[in-house]
Design an enzyme around this catalytic site. Sequence first.
Site, PDB file in Angstrom:
ATOM      1  N   PHE A 155       0.837  -1.204   0.000  1.00  0.00           N
ATOM      2  CA  PHE A 155       0.000   0.000   0.000  1.00  0.00           C
ATOM      3  C   PHE A 155       0.870   1.251   0.000  1.00  0.00           C
ATOM      4  O   PHE A 155       0.708   2.153   0.812  1.00  0.00           O
ATOM      5  CB  PHE A 155      -0.938  -0.046   1.213  1.00  0.00           C
ATOM      6  CG  PHE A 155      -2.240   0.657   1.016  1.00  0.00           C
ATOM      7  CD1 PHE A 155      -3.030   0.415  -0.096  1.00  0.00           C
ATOM      8  CD2 PHE A 155      -2.706   1.572   1.958  1.00  0.00           C
ATOM      9  CE1 PHE A 155      -4.252   1.062  -0.276  1.00  0.00           C
ATOM     10  CE2 PHE A 155      -3.916   2.225   1.796  1.00  0.00           C
ATOM     11  CZ  PHE A 155      -4.688   1.975   0.670  1.00  0.00           C
ATOM     12  N   GLY A 156       1.815   1.271  -0.950  1.00  0.00           N
ATOM     13  CA  GLY A 156       2.626   2.468  -1.169  1.00  0.00           C
ATOM     14  C   GLY A 156       1.889   3.389  -2.123  1.00  0.00           C
ATOM     15  O   GLY A 156       0.661   3.338  -2.247  1.00  0.00           O
ATOM     16  N   ARG A 157       2.660   4.218  -2.824  1.00  0.00           N
ATOM     17  CA  ARG A 157       2.033   5.204  -3.707  1.00  0.00           C
ATOM     18  C   ARG A 157       1.157   4.549  -4.766  1.00  0.00           C
ATOM     19  O   ARG A 157       0.021   4.972  -5.005  1.00  0.00           O
ATOM     20  CB  ARG A 157       3.114   6.043  -4.385  1.00  0.00           C
ATOM     21  CG  ARG A 157       3.751   7.040  -3.458  1.00  0.00           C
ATOM     22  CD  ARG A 157       4.992   7.619  -4.078  1.00  0.00           C
ATOM     23  NE  ARG A 157       6.003   6.570  -4.189  1.00  0.00           N
ATOM     24  CZ  ARG A 157       7.297   6.757  -4.004  1.00  0.00           C
ATOM     25  NH1 ARG A 157       7.771   7.948  -3.752  1.00  0.00           N
ATOM     26  NH2 ARG A 157       8.142   5.749  -4.119  1.00  0.00           N
ATOM     27  N   ILE A 158       1.696   3.504  -5.417  1.00  0.00           N
ATOM     28  CA  ILE A 158       0.929   2.893  -6.505  1.00  0.00           C
ATOM     29  C   ILE A 158      -0.291   2.155  -5.957  1.00  0.00           C
ATOM     30  O   ILE A 158      -1.399   2.290  -6.484  1.00  0.00           O
ATOM     31  CB  ILE A 158       1.826   1.976  -7.368  1.00  0.00           C
ATOM     32  CG1 ILE A 158       2.953   2.802  -8.013  1.00  0.00           C
ATOM     33  CG2 ILE A 158       0.998   1.279  -8.447  1.00  0.00           C
ATOM     34  CD1 ILE A 158       4.029   1.973  -8.710  1.00  0.00           C
ATOM     35  N   ALA A 237       3.934  -5.415 -10.597  1.00  0.00           N
ATOM     36  CA  ALA A 237       5.062  -5.069  -9.716  1.00  0.00           C
ATOM     37  C   ALA A 237       6.355  -5.645 -10.292  1.00  0.00           C
ATOM     38  O   ALA A 237       6.999  -4.998 -11.133  1.00  0.00           O
ATOM     39  CB  ALA A 237       4.771  -5.563  -8.306  1.00  0.00           C
ATOM     40  N   ARG A 238       6.715  -6.836  -9.844  1.00  0.00           N
ATOM     41  CA  ARG A 238       7.868  -7.537 -10.403  1.00  0.00           C
ATOM     42  C   ARG A 238       7.522  -9.005 -10.511  1.00  0.00           C
ATOM     43  O   ARG A 238       6.877  -9.572  -9.605  1.00  0.00           O
ATOM     44  CB  ARG A 238       9.102  -7.367  -9.513  1.00  0.00           C
ATOM     45  CG  ARG A 238       9.798  -6.018  -9.623  1.00  0.00           C
ATOM     46  CD  ARG A 238      10.494  -5.813 -10.970  1.00  0.00           C
ATOM     47  NE  ARG A 238      11.181  -4.528 -11.065  1.00  0.00           N
ATOM     48  CZ  ARG A 238      10.638  -3.408 -11.544  1.00  0.00           C
ATOM     49  NH1 ARG A 238       9.391  -3.408 -11.994  1.00  0.00           N
ATOM     50  NH2 ARG A 238      11.353  -2.303 -11.616  1.00  0.00           N
ATOM     51  N   GLU A 267      11.734 -12.589 -17.112  1.00  0.00           N
ATOM     52  CA  GLU A 267      11.526 -11.683 -18.232  1.00  0.00           C
ATOM     53  C   GLU A 267      12.741 -11.606 -19.159  1.00  0.00           C
ATOM     54  O   GLU A 267      13.853 -11.505 -18.645  1.00  0.00           O
ATOM     55  CB  GLU A 267      11.341 -10.283 -17.621  1.00  0.00           C
ATOM     56  CG  GLU A 267      10.103  -9.595 -17.958  1.00  0.00           C
ATOM     57  CD  GLU A 267       9.868  -8.389 -17.071  1.00  0.00           C
ATOM     58  OE1 GLU A 267       9.123  -8.531 -16.090  1.00  0.00           O
ATOM     59  OE2 GLU A 267      10.428  -7.328 -17.367  1.00  0.00           O
ATOM     60  N   HIS A 285       5.616  -5.663 -19.974  1.00  0.00           N
ATOM     61  CA  HIS A 285       6.160  -4.719 -18.985  1.00  0.00           C
ATOM     62  C   HIS A 285       6.003  -3.269 -19.460  1.00  0.00           C
ATOM     63  O   HIS A 285       6.978  -2.541 -19.650  1.00  0.00           O
ATOM     64  CB  HIS A 285       7.640  -5.041 -18.685  1.00  0.00           C
ATOM     65  CG  HIS A 285       8.091  -4.536 -17.341  1.00  0.00           C
ATOM     66  ND1 HIS A 285       9.083  -5.136 -16.602  1.00  0.00           N
ATOM     67  CD2 HIS A 285       7.681  -3.460 -16.606  1.00  0.00           C
ATOM     68  CE1 HIS A 285       9.270  -4.450 -15.476  1.00  0.00           C
ATOM     69  NE2 HIS A 285       8.432  -3.443 -15.455  1.00  0.00           N
ATOM     70  N   ILE A 286       4.733  -2.881 -19.645  1.00  0.00           N
ATOM     71  CA  ILE A 286       4.456  -1.544 -20.189  1.00  0.00           C
ATOM     72  C   ILE A 286       3.600  -0.683 -19.255  1.00  0.00           C
ATOM     73  O   ILE A 286       3.029   0.319 -19.694  1.00  0.00           O
ATOM     74  CB  ILE A 286       3.764  -1.629 -21.582  1.00  0.00           C
ATOM     75  CG1 ILE A 286       2.496  -2.502 -21.526  1.00  0.00           C
ATOM     76  CG2 ILE A 286       4.731  -2.116 -22.637  1.00  0.00           C
ATOM     77  CD1 ILE A 286       1.656  -2.470 -22.802  1.00  0.00           C
TER      78      ILE A 286
END
Length: 325
Positions: A155-158, A237-238, A267, A285-286
């Site tokens: 629950f950070g900025r994104i 995310a990753r 990836e 990854h866009i």
Amino acid sequence: MSKPKVYVTRQIPDEGMKLLYEKFDVYVNPHDRVVTREELLRDVKGKDALLCLLTETIDAEVFEANPNLKIVANYAVGYNNIDVAEATKRGIPVSNTPGVLTDTTADFAWALLMAAARRVVEGDKFTREGRFVGWAPMLLLGHDVHHKTIGIVGFGRIGQAVAKRAMGFEMKILYYDVNQMPEVARQYNAEYRELDDLLRESDFVTLHVDLNEHTHHLIDERALGLMKPNAYLINTARGPVVDEAALVKALRENRIAGAGLDVFEDEPALAPGLAELDNVVIAPHIASATKETRGAMARIAAENVIAALEGRKPPTIVNPEVWKD
Ligand code: GLV
Ligand code: GLV
């Protein structure tokens, strides 16, 4: 006095390049592809600054190749590709590009969520293939998004920007984070849940954590097993936050309804079987890839290089402990 030398591992938008060209002697990877390890180790030599991408691993070997780097500016918000502890040990500042891609990435998480739940990609393919022969009561039924429960992991900025959008869909909003944030959560009507409870209750689970040793395979076979059969997993995310082989298995066996993925464990390779599944929407990854945001990221990366080479603290340094005024 000769100008400081900057190595850019791949052309980035002009918003950043022109700032660098004004002040420095800039060497850019001349190829429109990811730089090879050999090229990286060769071309980093003798430079004062390195502006790199998330496709490059920046570790002790790179710092050995050039012990005199004054900054590593990553053209990304995530910086798991850089051994920051090693950079810090050597007193090298590392910077990222936070903030400017928050809303853009949140928009894309929603694009994947909507596409997966409402079968947009399958519908496009179906229609193009000429199979649309008339309205049908049971054609391509998906799941509602509005009024459902969304579970935001990280629950950070994104994560918060995703929550803000979920409010418009009148969703119940759950979040999990290593920190409970009651003040922030109140703004979005979000309730804290332990991860297992979030997975059990959510119709949409969306990942917004950074990748580190605690979040590697956070979503593994056990975690997927806790999700509802009608739930969707969204990952912007990753890749390695999810055990992709376990996800392929869960999707193949319809143990969850679907997934929307912008990132992959290895990836650009995809886990065997992933691309054959209809219940997953995949993107290369866009999530931050808009003209506006990639331009802003280029400017921020360049500004960090300029600051460091002019002896000022890089504005978005991630290891501020190395900076001595
Ligand atoms: C993209 O994945 C970024 O971290 O900026
Ligand atoms: C990182 O989490 C960001 O939102 O910039």
